[in-house]
Design a protein around this motif. Structure first.
Motif, PDB file in Angstrom:
ATOM      1  N   LYS A   3       2.022  -4.502   4.374  1.00  9.84           N
ATOM      2  CA  LYS A   3       2.943  -3.900   2.995  1.00  9.84           C
ATOM      3  C   LYS A   3       2.454  -2.156   2.380  1.00  9.84           C
ATOM      4  O   LYS A   3       1.492  -2.425   1.831  1.00  9.84           O
ATOM      5  CB  LYS A   3       2.219  -4.922   2.365  1.00  9.84           C
ATOM      6  CG  LYS A   3       3.693  -5.052   0.812  1.00  9.84           C
ATOM      7  CD  LYS A   3       3.793  -5.746  -0.653  1.00  9.84           C
ATOM      8  CE  LYS A   3       4.223  -7.198  -0.281  1.00  9.84           C
ATOM      9  NZ  LYS A   3       4.547  -8.096  -1.039  1.00  9.84           N
ATOM     10  N   ILE A   4       3.504  -2.193   2.554  1.00 12.41           N
ATOM     11  CA  ILE A   4       3.042  -0.383   2.010  1.00 12.41           C
ATOM     12  C   ILE A   4       4.348   0.131   1.434  1.00 12.41           C
ATOM     13  O   ILE A   4       5.683   0.104   1.350  1.00 12.41           O
ATOM     14  CB  ILE A   4       3.860   0.219   3.633  1.00 12.41           C
ATOM     15  CG1 ILE A   4       2.019   0.066   4.630  1.00 12.41           C
ATOM     16  CG2 ILE A   4       2.960   1.931   3.008  1.00 12.41           C
ATOM     17  CD1 ILE A   4       3.130   0.564   5.999  1.00 12.41           C
ATOM     18  N   ALA A   5       3.258   1.102   0.436  1.00 16.47           N
ATOM     19  CA  ALA A   5       4.036   1.420  -1.029  1.00 16.47           C
ATOM     20  C   ALA A   5       4.853   3.455  -0.593  1.00 16.47           C
ATOM     21  O   ALA A   5       4.172   3.343   0.478  1.00 16.47           O
ATOM     22  CB  ALA A   5       3.604   1.571  -2.029  1.00 16.47           C
ATOM     23  N   ILE A   6       6.104   2.760  -0.592  1.00 18.17           N
ATOM     24  CA  ILE A   6       7.115   4.220  -0.866  1.00 18.17           C
ATOM     25  C   ILE A   6       7.533   5.110  -1.888  1.00 18.17           C
ATOM     26  O   ILE A   6       8.074   3.659  -2.166  1.00 18.17           O
ATOM     27  CB  ILE A   6       8.059   3.761   0.643  1.00 18.17           C
ATOM     28  CG1 ILE A   6       8.170   2.734   1.635  1.00 18.17           C
ATOM     29  CG2 ILE A   6       8.885   5.226   0.294  1.00 18.17           C
ATOM     30  CD1 ILE A   6       6.507   3.514   2.588  1.00 18.17           C
ATOM     31  N   TYR A  86      -0.044   2.898  -7.743  1.00 19.48           N
ATOM     32  CA  TYR A  86      -1.021   1.994  -9.068  1.00 19.48           C
ATOM     33  C   TYR A  86      -0.518   0.642  -8.198  1.00 19.48           C
ATOM     34  O   TYR A  86      -1.332  -0.131  -8.536  1.00 19.48           O
ATOM     35  CB  TYR A  86      -0.093   1.656  -9.908  1.00 19.48           C
ATOM     36  CG  TYR A  86      -0.800   2.198 -11.287  1.00 19.48           C
ATOM     37  CD1 TYR A  86      -1.761   1.987 -11.637  1.00 19.48           C
ATOM     38  CD2 TYR A  86      -0.417   3.578 -12.167  1.00 19.48           C
ATOM     39  CE1 TYR A  86      -2.545   3.058 -13.094  1.00 19.48           C
ATOM     40  CE2 TYR A  86      -0.320   4.169 -12.851  1.00 19.48           C
ATOM     41  CZ  TYR A  86      -1.627   3.464 -13.736  1.00 19.48           C
ATOM     42  OH  TYR A  86      -2.938   4.343 -14.615  1.00 19.48           O
ATOM     43  N   SER A  87       0.659   1.150  -7.289  1.00 23.18           N
ATOM     44  CA  SER A  87       0.720  -0.994  -6.502  1.00 23.18           C
ATOM     45  C   SER A  87      -0.075  -0.592  -5.198  1.00 23.18           C
ATOM     46  O   SER A  87      -0.605  -2.472  -5.393  1.00 23.18           O
ATOM     47  CB  SER A  87       2.369  -1.170  -5.787  1.00 23.18           C
ATOM     48  OG  SER A  87       1.938   0.090  -4.829  1.00 23.18           O
ATOM     49  N   GLU A  92      -0.961  -4.284  -4.543  1.00 22.79           N
ATOM     50  CA  GLU A  92       0.321  -5.480  -4.293  1.00 22.79           C
ATOM     51  C   GLU A  92       0.532  -4.781  -2.570  1.00 22.79           C
ATOM     52  O   GLU A  92       1.589  -5.828  -2.389  1.00 22.79           O
ATOM     53  CB  GLU A  92       1.359  -5.423  -5.798  1.00 22.79           C
ATOM     54  CG  GLU A  92       0.944  -5.524  -7.548  1.00 22.79           C
ATOM     55  CD  GLU A  92       1.000  -4.267  -7.836  1.00 22.79           C
ATOM     56  OE1 GLU A  92       2.217  -3.781  -7.323  1.00 22.79           O
ATOM     57  OE2 GLU A  92       0.810  -5.010  -9.251  1.00 22.79           O
ATOM     58  N   THR A  93       0.222  -3.776  -2.386  1.00 29.29           N
ATOM     59  CA  THR A  93       0.454  -2.849  -1.400  1.00 29.29           C
ATOM     60  C   THR A  93      -1.069  -1.908  -0.846  1.00 29.29           C
ATOM     61  O   THR A  93      -1.954  -2.349  -1.481  1.00 29.29           O
ATOM     62  CB  THR A  93       1.108  -1.683  -1.137  1.00 29.29           C
ATOM     63  OG1 THR A  93       0.610  -0.409  -2.345  1.00 29.29           O
ATOM     64  CG2 THR A  93       2.589  -2.394  -2.208  1.00 29.29           C
ATOM     65  N   SER A  94      -0.686  -2.769   0.388  1.00 32.61           N
ATOM     66  CA  SER A  94      -2.311  -1.694   1.377  1.00 32.61           C
ATOM     67  C   SER A  94      -1.911  -0.557   1.446  1.00 32.61           C
ATOM     68  O   SER A  94      -3.068   0.063   1.786  1.00 32.61           O
ATOM     69  CB  SER A  94      -2.254  -2.059   2.672  1.00 32.61           C
ATOM     70  OG  SER A  94      -1.896  -4.152   2.310  1.00 32.61           O
ATOM     71  N   ALA A  95      -1.177   0.757   1.311  1.00 30.24           N
ATOM     72  CA  ALA A  95      -1.607   1.885   1.574  1.00 30.24           C
ATOM     73  C   ALA A  95      -0.176   2.112   0.725  1.00 30.24           C
ATOM     74  O   ALA A  95       0.825   1.929   0.797  1.00 30.24           O
ATOM     75  CB  ALA A  95      -0.838   1.955   3.136  1.00 30.24           C
ATOM     76  N   VAL A 315      -4.161   0.592   7.819  1.00 25.44           N
ATOM     77  CA  VAL A 315      -4.423  -0.563   7.568  1.00 25.44           C
ATOM     78  C   VAL A 315      -5.371  -1.315   8.652  1.00 25.44           C
ATOM     79  O   VAL A 315      -5.719  -2.188   8.475  1.00 25.44           O
ATOM     80  CB  VAL A 315      -2.833  -0.816   6.393  1.00 25.44           C
ATOM     81  CG1 VAL A 315      -4.173  -2.557   6.068  1.00 25.44           C
ATOM     82  CG2 VAL A 315      -3.052   0.182   5.433  1.00 25.44           C
ATOM     83  N   SER A 316      -4.119  -0.921   9.723  1.00 22.43           N
ATOM     84  CA  SER A 316      -4.726  -2.627  10.635  1.00 22.43           C
ATOM     85  C   SER A 316      -5.502  -2.325  11.365  1.00 22.43           C
ATOM     86  O   SER A 316      -6.535  -3.368  11.821  1.00 22.43           O
ATOM     87  CB  SER A 316      -3.244  -2.276  11.570  1.00 22.43           C
ATOM     88  OG  SER A 316      -3.082  -1.309  12.268  1.00 22.43           O
ATOM     89  N   ASN A 317      -6.030  -0.700  11.026  1.00 17.88           N
ATOM     90  CA  ASN A 317      -7.595  -0.626  11.701  1.00 17.88           C
ATOM     91  C   ASN A 317      -8.818  -0.233  11.134  1.00 17.88           C
ATOM     92  O   ASN A 317      -9.868   0.077  11.664  1.00 17.88           O
ATOM     93  CB  ASN A 317      -7.725   0.303  12.677  1.00 17.88           C
ATOM     94  CG  ASN A 317      -6.052   0.682  13.894  1.00 17.88           C
ATOM     95  OD1 ASN A 317      -5.893  -0.595  14.355  1.00 17.88           O
ATOM     96  ND2 ASN A 317      -6.541   1.386  14.418  1.00 17.88           N
TER      97      ASN A 317
END
Length: 339
Positions: A3-6, A86-87, A92-95, A315-317
């Motif tokens: 989950k990525i914050a934009i 803040y997310s 709440e998000t990973s990046a 994130v995946s690595n």
């Protein structure tokens, strides 16, 4: 799912190109979920892909011309950038990915998400073109005007992990930007940093390089302070743009030049692609507890998609987690300016 914050409202071409970039990323990477922060009606009207997307409505925007980044972060709590940060802070998000103003994003990442333990400075680190087409990490390019030698060591360790886990380099090498290649050259900063890099077993240190070697060096990582790095990066960008314009003028100046262009068209396009920042995505903000990617302010959809790709791979690595392990055993003496 990653989950990525934009930050959908950040950048010169927001929200149109940002949302288009999100659509491209969602099509390309089925393992991501995006949370878009910004004006909900505008985002909804542009977004084609309705799956794996959440929209969080915000009422404020941190403008590209913001001159006081600290004030902007503290006074615009309902902005798309601050809400995205803040997310990540709250898990709440990973990046986070943003094309918003650089200094505001750096300050916001520092104030909201916070620095990693044992990282006394953050750094802005783009991947720059290289003759071998593998790319090089250049840092710092503007997060810090001044750095201490121990901070440079921390950043070199971080970049080593990123080069290995993100660029796939088995044994990343580090070079120190200087005014000469000989040991003992430069200011006290370079002299003391040289010693720390040379003595650290986690760093594969090649020594000093000069600015003229930036595109040809064998080093995977080029280390310098934020002032020097910013000047170096902008000089590279300006030189590439200037050379492109001169080449166009020469091609148009004669009939034979135009004929030659027809035969060289594919080669010239490949050259342009090798120097195009949109193919890389964005600059990474090193030293933060969660991955934060700074996309170029003028990013088009393709460039922003690549910035999302960077965040996904970080994130995946598990890059941040692996940096924490690399830093675990180094001892840095706390100083009064470390906070």
């Amino acid at each position: 799912m990653i989950k990525i914050a934009i930050d959908a409202m950040g950048g010169d071409n927001a929200p149109i190109e940002i949302v288009k970039g999100c659509d491209l990323a969602l099509d390309a990477y089925p393992d991501i979920e995006l949370v878009l922060f910004g004006d909900e009606p505008s985002i909804k009207s542009l977004l084609k892909n309705q799956e794996r997307v959440t929209i969080v409505h915000t009422t404020e925007i941190i403008s590209m011309g913001e001159k006081d980044p600290v004030k902007a972060i503290r006074n615009n709590r309902d902005s798309s950038m601050v809400k995205a940060l803040y997310s990540a802070k709250n898990g709440e998000t990973s990046a986070v990915v943003s094309a918003g103003p650089t200094q505001a994003l750096i300050v916001g990442a520092h104030l909201v998400i916070k620095r990693m333990e044992k990282m006394h400075r953050v750094a802005l680190a783009p991947i720059i073109p290289s003759v071998d087409q593998k790319g090089r990490i250049l840092l710092d390019v503007g997060a810090n005007i001044e750095l201490r030698p121990e901070h440079m060591l921390e950043l070199a360790l971080y970049a080593t992990v990123v080069s290995r886990e993100y660029l796939g380099v088995e044994k990343p090498t580090v070079a120190l930007m200087n005014i000469g290649t000989e040991e003992g050259k430069g200011r006290d900063l370079e002299k003391e940093t040289f010693k720390l890099l040379k003595e650290n077993p986690q760093i594969n240190f090649l020594g000093n390089i000069e600015g003229k070697e930036i595109l040809t060096t064998e080093a995977n990582i080029v280390l310098t302070d934020g002032y020097t790095g910013n000047v170096l990066m902008k000089t590279m960008e300006g030189t590439a743009k200037g050379m492109g314009n001169m080449l166009k003028e020469e091609i148009k100046s004669s009939f034979m030049g135009k004929i030659g262009y027809l035969f060289m068209k594919k080669n010239l396009k490949r050259f342009q692609k090798r120097m195009d920042a949109s193919e890389i995505g964005g600059a990474m903000i090193f030293g933060i507890k969660a991955p934060v990617i700074k996309a170029h302010g003028s990013s088009n959809a393709h460039a922003f998609m690549n910035a999302i790709r960077q965040a996904r791979q970080f994130v995946s690595n598990q890059v941040v987690e692996k940096v924490e392990v690399a830093l675990k055993d180094i001892i840095i003496e706390e100083s009064s300016d470390s906070n």
